[in-house]
Design an enzyme around this catalytic site. Structure first.
Site, PDB file in Angstrom:
ATOM      1  N   GLY A 137      13.654   3.608  -3.707  1.00  0.00           N
ATOM      2  CA  GLY A 137      14.867   4.423  -3.845  1.00  0.00           C
ATOM      3  C   GLY A 137      14.549   5.901  -3.717  1.00  0.00           C
ATOM      4  O   GLY A 137      13.462   6.272  -3.279  1.00  0.00           O
ATOM      5  N   ASN A 138      15.496   6.741  -4.081  1.00  0.00           N
ATOM      6  CA  ASN A 138      15.247   8.182  -4.051  1.00  0.00           C
ATOM      7  C   ASN A 138      16.022   8.849  -5.183  1.00  0.00           C
ATOM      8  O   ASN A 138      16.738   8.174  -5.927  1.00  0.00           O
ATOM      9  CB  ASN A 138      15.615   8.761  -2.679  1.00  0.00           C
ATOM     10  CG  ASN A 138      17.070   8.534  -2.348  1.00  0.00           C
ATOM     11  OD1 ASN A 138      17.950   9.082  -2.987  1.00  0.00           O
ATOM     12  ND2 ASN A 138      17.334   7.699  -1.358  1.00  0.00           N
ATOM     13  N   ARG A 139      15.855  10.162  -5.307  1.00  0.00           N
ATOM     14  CA  ARG A 139      16.364  10.849  -6.499  1.00  0.00           C
ATOM     15  C   ARG A 139      17.811  11.322  -6.374  1.00  0.00           C
ATOM     16  O   ARG A 139      18.308  12.027  -7.249  1.00  0.00           O
ATOM     17  CB  ARG A 139      15.469  12.054  -6.818  1.00  0.00           C
ATOM     18  CG  ARG A 139      14.067  11.639  -7.238  1.00  0.00           C
ATOM     19  CD  ARG A 139      13.199  12.865  -7.462  1.00  0.00           C
ATOM     20  NE  ARG A 139      13.764  13.758  -8.457  1.00  0.00           N
ATOM     21  CZ  ARG A 139      13.530  15.059  -8.503  1.00  0.00           C
ATOM     22  NH1 ARG A 139      12.765  15.636  -7.601  1.00  0.00           N
ATOM     23  NH2 ARG A 139      14.080  15.797  -9.442  1.00  0.00           N
ATOM     24  N   SER A 140      18.512  10.948  -5.325  1.00  0.00           N
ATOM     25  CA  SER A 140      19.888  11.440  -5.173  1.00  0.00           C
ATOM     26  C   SER A 140      20.770  10.986  -6.340  1.00  0.00           C
ATOM     27  O   SER A 140      20.768   9.815  -6.717  1.00  0.00           O
ATOM     28  CB  SER A 140      20.470  10.920  -3.859  1.00  0.00           C
ATOM     29  OG  SER A 140      21.848  11.198  -3.826  1.00  0.00           O
TER      30      SER A 140
END
Ligand code: C5P
Length: 403
Positions: free
Chosen positions: A211-214
């Protein structure tokens, strides 16, 4: 900044709080308004103060609070607050306060302030269902609506006792959306806006993902800003932590491939398409149906990754001349010129009309409320904005090229 822009970006808002249990939710409303840039003065009625005390209102609004008609007489406070207000919100509005405002009563500071003001009046009623459905209350609400007041809610749901039904005050964020939206010119009326939001998750197995930090904060702020400007909004969301504006149609698309499919299907029915989502560039070639066990993997293990579709580029290939396509570029290079050049190249290679460049790092960009962005279009001049994501979102929409 013109005084009109100022009244949109940092409006002077009076929040009148009347004496119902939902007064505790008005605390969150005041906080929401302050975070979105408003200068808030709270006027609690005497019974509101039985639910939430003066120190709370002062601390949360960051302003002195008076409830007394005879405080500040020298500065003619009983009319000054109303004359200076860009917006008045009544939340919660009890049956008693609705009647009093409908009847034009001026027996307290809230009453005189409302009478002395020509600002938009937004009313969020909250009461038990029987009271809300009483003909006297209905008549007062219709009278106020007829005079131009915007009525938000009430929602249906659990009330203070064991009962359920219409009467719950609307959520603070929804009240703030309607109220602040009343101040914004409807520049996007008749336009359909499609916005992707959040960060995709590419599953390795049923429980693990890349995933990512958005946080989805920028995308949802853009959706709110578009709704406030009168647009019809569709949100296509992956994982996000922000709250979705209730006026938008929302479609879930957790992975890059799902987001691709939904965005491509929706593109042709929208005038403005904004790719604010952080889309993974790689996915696992074949996600495992079962949880992958570390036993038998040795000391290291590499998942087999393949490229995801570049949605923005494909939207660019399919866009019609009358559509406007906006992409984002999160760049980490310390040199501003390098960041801007890379965003200009991205705009051209992906076929977007506009790229919004934002510098991200461990501490800036993702998951924060403030942001700094640069709008890059076909023009050699770029435009930079910084501030809360709410104010930046509005200014970005207002600065989009004509289409
Ligand atoms: O190439 P880069 O990932 O920096 O481009 C960012 C822009 O492209 C963003 O608007 C993002 O939403 C979009 N994007 C996409 N599909 C991908 C990766 C990024 O649409 N697979």
């Amino acid at each position: 900044m013109s005084s009109h822009e100022e009244s949109v970006l940092s409006p002077r808002v009076v929040v009148g709080v009347s004496g119902g249990i939902a007064a505790y939710k008005a605390v969150s409303l005041v906080r929401e308004l302050v975070l979105r840039g408003a200068h808030v003065t709270v006027i609690p009625t005497a019974s509101a103060l039985k639910f939430v005390g003066m120190p709370t209102w002062e601390a949360i609004s960051r302003n002195p609070v008076t409830a007394d008609l005879f405080d500040g007489v020298a500065e003619v406070r009983h009319v000054a607050l109303g004359q200076q207000a860009d917006l008045i919100i009544l939340a919660p509005a009890t049956a008693h306060t609705l009647a009093s405002v409908a009847g034009g009563f001026a027996g307290d500071l809230l009453g005189t302030t409302i009478l002395a003001s020509s600002a938009p009046l937004v009313i969020a009623p909250a009461m038990h269902t029987e009271m809300w459905e009483n003909p006297a209350v209905r008549a007062n609400v219709e009278l106020l609506r007829g005079r131009g007041a915007l009525i938000v809610g009430p929602e249906s749901g659990a009330l203070t006792g064991d009962d359920r039904g219409p009467g719950r005050m609307s959520e603070p964020a929804d009240i703030a959306d309607v109220a602040l939206g009343a101040l914004v010119p409807k520049t996007l009326r008749g336009k359909r806006v499609l916005i992707s939001v959040g960060g995709t998750r590419e599953y390795l197995d049923p429980v693990r993902f890349i995933g990512n930090r958005s946080s989805g904060e920028m995308g949802t702020s853009l959706a709110r800003a578009a709704l406030a400007r009168g647009a019809e909004v569709t949100i296509v969301h992956a994982h996000f932590e922000a709250s979705l504006p209730s006026g938008a149609r929302a479609v879930s698309a957790p992975t890059a491939q799902e987001m691709h499919d939904v965005m491509m299907a929706e593109q042709s029915s929208h005038d403005i398409v904004i790719m604010a989502a952080a889309v993974a560039d790689w996915r696992v070639r074949e996600p495992s149906e079962d949880k992958i066990s570390k036993a038998g993997q040795g000391d290291s293990w590499s998942p087999d990754l393949v490229r995801t579709p570049d949605i923005l580029r494909e939207l660019g290939e399919h866009k019609t001349p009358s559509q406007l396509l906006v992409g984002f570029a999160a760049e980490t290079d310390a040199d501003e010129k390098v960041r801007e050049q890379s965003a200009r190249t991205k705009r051209e290679t992906k076929g977007a009309d506009v790229i919004v460049l934002n510098q991200v790092g461990r501490k800036i960009g993702f998951g924060t409320l403030d942001t700094a962005v640069t709008l890059i279009s076909a023009s050699p001049q770029s435009l930079s904005f910084e501030g809360s994501k709410t104010s930046v979102a509005g200014r970005l929409l207002d600065a989009l090229p004509e289409h």
